[in-house]
Design a protein around this motif. Structure first.
Motif, PDB file in Angstrom:
ATOM      1  N   TYR A 268       0.834  -1.206   0.000  1.00 23.12           N
ATOM      2  CA  TYR A 268       0.000   0.000   0.000  1.00 23.12           C
ATOM      3  C   TYR A 268       0.867   1.254   0.000  1.00 23.12           C
ATOM      4  O   TYR A 268       0.591   2.208  -0.724  1.00 23.12           O
ATOM      5  N   PRO A 272       1.562   4.934  -4.024  1.00 22.37           N
ATOM      6  CA  PRO A 272       1.170   6.344  -4.252  1.00 22.37           C
ATOM      7  C   PRO A 272       2.306   7.294  -4.607  1.00 22.37           C
ATOM      8  O   PRO A 272       2.097   8.175  -5.462  1.00 22.37           O
ATOM      9  N   TYR A 276       1.761   9.798  -7.742  1.00 18.74           N
ATOM     10  CA  TYR A 276       1.424  11.200  -7.481  1.00 18.74           C
ATOM     11  C   TYR A 276       2.632  12.125  -7.346  1.00 18.74           C
ATOM     12  O   TYR A 276       2.457  13.302  -7.007  1.00 18.74           O
ATOM     13  N   CYS A 337       8.934   9.556   2.603  1.00 20.34           N
ATOM     14  CA  CYS A 337       7.580   9.970   2.205  1.00 20.34           C
ATOM     15  C   CYS A 337       6.989  10.976   3.183  1.00 20.34           C
ATOM     16  O   CYS A 337       6.206  11.853   2.788  1.00 20.34           O
ATOM     17  N   SER A 398      -4.741   1.394  -3.454  1.00 28.39           N
ATOM     18  CA  SER A 398      -3.996   2.512  -2.872  1.00 28.39           C
ATOM     19  C   SER A 398      -4.046   3.790  -3.717  1.00 28.39           C
ATOM     20  O   SER A 398      -4.244   4.885  -3.158  1.00 28.39           O
ATOM     21  N   SER A 402      -5.678   7.246  -2.203  1.00 28.15           N
ATOM     22  CA  SER A 402      -4.870   8.466  -2.143  1.00 28.15           C
ATOM     23  C   SER A 402      -5.520   9.592  -2.946  1.00 28.15           C
ATOM     24  O   SER A 402      -5.519  10.752  -2.520  1.00 28.15           O
ATOM     25  N   TYR A 412      -1.914  17.112  -0.970  1.00 27.34           N
ATOM     26  CA  TYR A 412      -1.353  15.763  -1.017  1.00 27.34           C
ATOM     27  C   TYR A 412      -0.785  15.296   0.329  1.00 27.34           C
ATOM     28  O   TYR A 412      -0.250  14.194   0.415  1.00 27.34           O
ATOM     29  N   ALA A 415      -2.268  11.961   1.842  1.00 25.56           N
ATOM     30  CA  ALA A 415      -1.939  10.801   1.006  1.00 25.56           C
ATOM     31  C   ALA A 415      -0.510  10.338   1.238  1.00 25.56           C
ATOM     32  O   ALA A 415      -0.244   9.143   1.408  1.00 25.56           O
ATOM     33  N   PHE A 416       0.438  11.298   1.269  1.00 27.43           N
ATOM     34  CA  PHE A 416       1.843  10.927   1.452  1.00 27.43           C
ATOM     35  C   PHE A 416       2.136  10.492   2.889  1.00 27.43           C
ATOM     36  O   PHE A 416       2.956   9.597   3.120  1.00 27.43           O
ATOM     37  N   SER A 419       0.944   6.942   3.247  1.00 28.30           N
ATOM     38  CA  SER A 419       1.876   6.067   2.549  1.00 28.30           C
ATOM     39  C   SER A 419       3.138   5.837   3.371  1.00 28.30           C
ATOM     40  O   SER A 419       3.593   4.696   3.539  1.00 28.30           O
TER      41      SER A 419
END
Length: 476
Positions: A268, A272, A276, A337, A398, A402, A412, A415-416, A419
């Motif tokens: 997972y 991303p 992205y 990340c 995933s 995200s 973002y 999302a990051f 991750s």
């Protein structure tokens, strides 16, 4: 016949010789599977413009082919174990090539879902895990280096194929590019021909036990009933269950269960950032050329991580600590990340591409090594099939999750962060499991009497066989 068996039987992997041809074959397999899968994203704009569909519907093509490759990985391992690795890879090459060629005649996205998604993904699945498992059969001392070279095909292939595919689209349209790509993927059949089978002492021991059990089952079935056909006697339900139990016996081992759960979080977390990074870079004011250059840096450094980290972990002072090196690489990848949302210019994003790319290549090269250390060489093909199967669902969900977080929050960051924390949790989970196992082992050595230590234990892949176990198997 016995002379040929003795000639092909090896006590330990040869660590060279034809093994380097296996590495080259596996390298080309990763080029034709993983690199081609990444290059499918180049067709997105063409598909979207030709079929007049939105991005979300078009994006399902990449998700389906990636998911199908991982979801059907156990099927590739099954064909490799019960027929041969050569047959599995050649069959996969035919299916994948056929899927790409048929996709060049597509009239709708639904047609591409089946041909480019399902059929090509199934062909890749039949090739990917058996080819990786064959490297583990031929290497022991230099296993991490061999895997690093073999797995670098994904990064090198992406670096070379991406501009070539773009040029093909400009010259021959997306239909002609898919047709040519189908011919290129047909080289998987050549890779399959390179996979010369090898018999190790560990494999021979398992095979002998299965053959002895099958012989006993046949004798019992013949004496009990004369109405059964030869086919039903050879493939009796009890014998099939026994063979399947032996082939996938590692599934019940606690250390493999923990490793399998950790792969869900790892799969997972790693997806991303690849999807992205370019959109995030554009959102903070980076130009299109610089954003593309960030992906190129990531791909090239990924190759460096594959090879150099594999070479380092094969050194004598690190070989015993490959498990710890794997955890560190995963944790540092996740940590990078976490810093990504505060990197808001090209000069700061370059170090992220270098760090994330290097440690991504590092842990990818060690996944087959760590899996082989846990389950043993005899079960490596089946275990890799299960491992890649576990990657399927996270790879599928995933990017949409995200994307939903980006749409909901307007940036973002969430999302990051999700991750990064997912990858860090993977490393923490494996570290705690290793610590608990060490403590249990110490307690066991203190409590078990000396007279009980005569039982034979094979530490390779945590395989253990005692005389009582073999007797019980014969009585099944």
């Amino acid at each position: 016949m016995s002379a040929m068996m003795k000639k092909s039987l090896h006590t330990l992997p040869p660590d060279g010789g034809w093994g380097w041809m296996i590495v080259i074959g596996c390298f080309l397999v990763t080029v034709c599977t993983r690199a081609v899968t990444r290059c499918i994203s180049i067709f997105f704009v063409e598909f979207q413009a030709y079929f007049g569909q939105d991005y979300s519907r078009t994006a399902w093509i990449h998700s389906i082919v990636d998911c199908a490759t991982m979801l059907c990985a156990p099927l590739g391992s099954y064909v490799s174990n019960h027929v041969s690795c050569q047959v599995g890879i050649i069959l996969g090459g035919v299916l994948a090539s056929t899927g790409l060629v048929l996709s060049s005649f597509a009239t709708s996205l639904e047609y591409l879902y089946l041909t480019l998604g399902v059929l090509t993904g199934l062909g890749f699945a039949l090739c990917y895990s058996p080819a990786i498992a064959m490297v583990g059969k031929y290497f022991d001392k230099r296993k991490a280096l061999a895997y690093g070279i073999a797995m670098s095909g994904s990064g090198i292939g992406t670096f070379i194929l991406a501009p070539v595919v773009q040029l093909l689209i400009e010259q021959f349209s997306w239909r002609g590019a898919l047709l040519i790509l189908g011919g290129f993927v047909a080289n998987l059949c050549v890779c399959g021909a390179l996979m010369r089978p090898i018999s190790l002492k560990e494999d021979f021991a398992h095979r002998s036990l299965k053959q002895e059990h099958n012989a006993n089952e046949q004798n019992e079935s013949i004496s009990s009933s004369t109405k059964c056909s030869p086919l039903s006697q050879d493939c009796s339900h009890k014998s099939l269950c026994y063979c399947s139990q032996k082939e996938y016996s590692f599934l019940l081992k606690p250390n493999f269960i923990v490793l399998a759960v950790s792969f869900l979080f790892l799969a997972y977390g790693c997806s991303p950032p690849f999807v992205y990074l370019v959109p995030y870079s554009l959102s903070v004011g980076v130009s299109h050329q610089q954003a593309a250059f960030l992906m190129s840096i990531l791909g090239v450094i990924d190759i460096v991580g594959n090879i150099t980290f594999g070479w380092l972990t094969d050194r004598r002072f690190l070989k015993k600590h490959r498990y710890a090196c794997y955890l560190i690489a995963v944790a540092l990848d996740g940590l990078s990340c976490l810093f990504l949302p505060i990197l808001t210019c090209f000069q700061l994003l370059v170090p992220f591409s270098v760090t994330f790319g290097y440690f991504d290549g590092a842990y990818v090269a060690l996944i087959p090594v760590v899996t082989g250390d846990v389950v043993g060489t005899a079960h490596l093909s089946s275990a890799l099939g299960v491992v890649f199967f576990l990657h399927a669902v996270p790879y599928l969900v995933s990017p949409p999750i995200s994307g939903w977080l980006v749409d909901t929050t307007g940036n973002y960051t969430a999302a990051f962060l999700l991750s990064g924390f997912s990858m860090i949790f993977c490393a923490i989970l494996l570290a705690f499991a290793k610590l608990i196992m060490k403590l249990d082992r110490k307690e066991l050595t203190l409590t078990v009497p000396a007279s009980d230590t005569k039982q034979e234990i094979c530490t390779n892949g945590d395989l253990s066989h005692s005389a009582t176990e073999e007797h019980n198997h014969k009585d099944v």
